[in-house]
Design an enzyme around this catalytic site. Structure first.
Site, mmCIF file in Angstrom:
data_model
loop_
_atom_site.group_PDB
_atom_site.id
_atom_site.type_symbol
_atom_site.label_atom_id
_atom_site.label_comp_id
_atom_site.label_asym_id
_atom_site.label_seq_id
_atom_site.Cartn_x
_atom_site.Cartn_y
_atom_site.Cartn_z
ATOM 1 N N HIS A 126 38.935 38.966 41.956
ATOM 2 C CA HIS A 126 38.499 37.568 42.093
ATOM 3 C C HIS A 126 36.974 37.511 41.983
ATOM 4 C CE1 HIS A 126 37.793 33.672 44.042
ATOM 5 N NE2 HIS A 126 39.086 33.427 44.062
ATOM 6 N N HIS A 153 42.567 33.931 54.371
ATOM 7 C CA HIS A 153 42.760 32.671 53.651
ATOM 8 C C HIS A 153 43.993 31.888 54.106
ATOM 9 C CE1 HIS A 153 42.103 30.525 49.512
ATOM 10 N NE2 HIS A 153 41.435 29.954 50.494
ATOM 11 N N ASP A 155 43.926 40.028 43.697
ATOM 12 C CA ASP A 155 43.571 38.613 43.687
ATOM 13 C C ASP A 155 43.156 38.193 42.269
ATOM 14 O OD1 ASP A 155 42.822 36.076 44.386
ATOM 15 O OD2 ASP A 155 41.478 36.672 46.009
ATOM 16 N N LYS A 204 45.447 31.526 35.724
ATOM 17 C CA LYS A 204 45.366 31.010 37.100
ATOM 18 C C LYS A 204 45.340 29.483 37.134
ATOM 19 C CE LYS A 204 42.557 31.091 41.293
ATOM 20 N NZ LYS A 204 41.390 31.664 41.991
ATOM 21 N N CYS A 214 45.498 30.902 44.978
ATOM 22 C CA CYS A 214 45.452 31.783 46.155
ATOM 23 C C CYS A 214 46.177 31.329 47.425
ATOM 24 C CB CYS A 214 44.005 32.040 46.561
ATOM 25 S SG CYS A 214 42.939 32.640 45.253
HETATM 26 CA CA CA Z 1 44.081 34.351 43.752
#
Ligand code: CA
Length: 480
Positions: free
Chosen positions: A233, A134, A38, A309, A78
């Site tokens: 993360h 998620h 992540d 990101k 994500c």
């Molecule tokens: Ca992510």
């Protein structure tokens, strides 16, 4: 490049075509293990040249397998990236282009979209998800309802790492009578039942990943494991002993991040050991990558890629990737053509001999024969990244060596030769205006059947979307 056992592939394709049912019975379907990091940086694994962080277990898989220098996820953050991995479709096509609402909700990735887990389960696989979900928390979106026989982990978008900390914080919030408790401190669960977890979360997920492998090996069925670490993360929380592996890293964030990556790598070693000990390693395809790029302000490094990101520059959605399958994938090869995380659904379907009812809707393709031949799976095709902001969208489209990018509300489209300029520094828009215009037009056509978002991450995001009459693609795709 002959990377596959020709006989096995021939048998698998016969099995897939359903021509020889008797033959198909004899073909052993491969186990499939997807390990997802992540927010891992492109440059933060040994096999991509990291100078400070060491990842010996991933490097071993890389040395024995195939690495991908141009692997793209479907979104630079994500939730949408994971929705795409599970459904094989761009998140924009299924209304999943935002992260799910922050705390608790009744929405999730639409149930009419079949998950890769469900497809494999229907084709005889024993399936397990471990880690971060998620993809929806309401009962109909629970992993056990979406094709996973086993689930161990947490349903939200992240989690704190030390139980001694998050268990106390959770108890305090319960005591205060809060109904809307922070997801990052909630108890973990096993198949919907709360568990009392006492290990550092990355270690706990590795333990459960290895446990799943042992359990699956006993079933006698082929198996699919989706091991979704929340590392590295935020919150940046590493074990002291893992940080001590990096005495030369002085920056505190980088050191903590390095410890988190190291813990994940150690856990991946445990899972591989379990595959080996159960005699399953030889017939298991392991795929490792990250859901999106590293977050630079939290210790990640995406060198030489631009930004990180959330961005549609390469640092946002190009990820380190490894595939490992002894005897089937030639050791130590590097695949330098673009591939997409969206290719995994149809590729796994091919390996499982599945017939795909939603094939026409899928946004990737079975790339297995391309790994064999070394040819480019997406020659002359388009690869997209689209990130909605408050009142505009960042957009990118790649075709062969070219990438067109628009970042920011006012800035014009830029054009890069991504093979010669992976850092996206030399804008060639003025030199090749027709090329740029054509690629933008193609992306605009792609956008025509995008769905309206089914949810927004935070209330303000939805308010801005409505206020500005988003998506306003006339603005996004204007080239004059
Ligand atoms: Ca992510």
């Amino acid at each position: 490049m002959k990377v596959l056992n020709v006989m096995a592939v021939a048998l698998l394709s016969l099995a897939a075509s359903g021509v020889f049912a008797a033959t198909a019975e004899k073909v052993e379907k491969p186990n499939i293990v997807v390990i997802l990091a992540d927010d891992l940086g492109y440059a933060d694994v040994g096999f991509n040249g990291s100078k400070d962080i060491v990842t010996p277990n991933l490097d071993k898989l890389a040395n024995e397998g195939i690495t991908f220098s141009e692997a793209y996820t479907a979104h630079p953050f994500c939730g949408p990236s994971r929705a795409a991995l599970m459904t094989g479709r761009y998140p924009h096509k299924i209304g999943s282009q935002f992260n799910l609402p922050v705390r608790g909700s009744f929405v999730g990735v639409p149930t009419e979209e079949k998950f890769v887990s469900k497809m494999l389960q229907e084709n005889g696989y024993f399936t397990g998800a471990v880690g971060k979900w998620h993809l929806g928390e309401a009962p109909e979106y629970h992993p056990n309802r979406r094709g996973f026989d086993e689930f161990y982990g947490f349903l939200g978008g992240g989690h704190n790492y030390f139980p001694e900390q998050f268990k106390k914080a959770y108890a305090r919030q319960v005591e205060q009578g809060l109904t809307n408790i922070d997801h990052y401190i909630m108890p973990l669960e096993h198949n919907g039942k709360e568990v009392d977890e006492n290990e550092y979360i990355t270690d706990a997920l590795s333990r459960e990943g290895a446990n799943f492998v042992r359990k699956a090996a006993d079933t006698g069925k082929p198996f699919f494991l989706y091991l979704a670490y929340n590392a590295p993360h935020v919150p940046l929380q590493a074990k002291q002993e893992d940080m001590e592996k990096f005495p030369d890293i002085k920056d505190k964030k980088r050191k903590t991040y390095a410890g988190m990556v190291y813990a994940m790598d150690r856990g991946i070693g445990e899972v591989v050991d379990a595959l080996d000990a159960t005699g399953k390693l030889d017939n298991t395809l392991i795929v490792f990558f990250s859901d999106n790029g590293g977050k630079l302000q939290f210790g990640a490094n995406n060198h030489p890629l631009r930004e990180g990101k959330g961005s549609v520059f390469e640092g946002g959605f190009r990820t380190p990737m490894v595939m490992h399958w002894p005897k089937q994938i030639k050791a130590g090869t590097q695949f330098e053509h673009p591939i997409k995380a969206l290719d995994l659904f149809p590729t796994f379907a091919g390996l499982a001999g599945a017939e795909l009812e939603q094939e026409s809707k899928l946004d990737g393709k079975n790339i297995f024969s391309f790994l064999q031949s070394g040819d480019a799976p997406h020659k002359d095709e388009l690869i997209f990244a689209l990130r909605h902001r408050g009142s505009y969208s960042d957009a990118a489209v790649r075709r062969n060596e070219w990438k067109a990018v628009k970042v920011g509300e006012k800035s014009p489209w830029k054009l890069f030769n991504i093979e010669q300029d992976e850092a996206e520094e030399n804008d060639l828009a003025e030199k090749h205006p027709m090329m740029l215009r054509d690629m933008v037009r193609e992306m605009e056509k792609w956008s025509w059947d995008n769905a309206q978002p089914r949810w927004f991450h935070i209330h303000e995001e939805g308010a801005l979307w409505r206020q500005h009459g988003m998506p306003r693609f006339d603005k996004t795709f204007a080239t004059d």
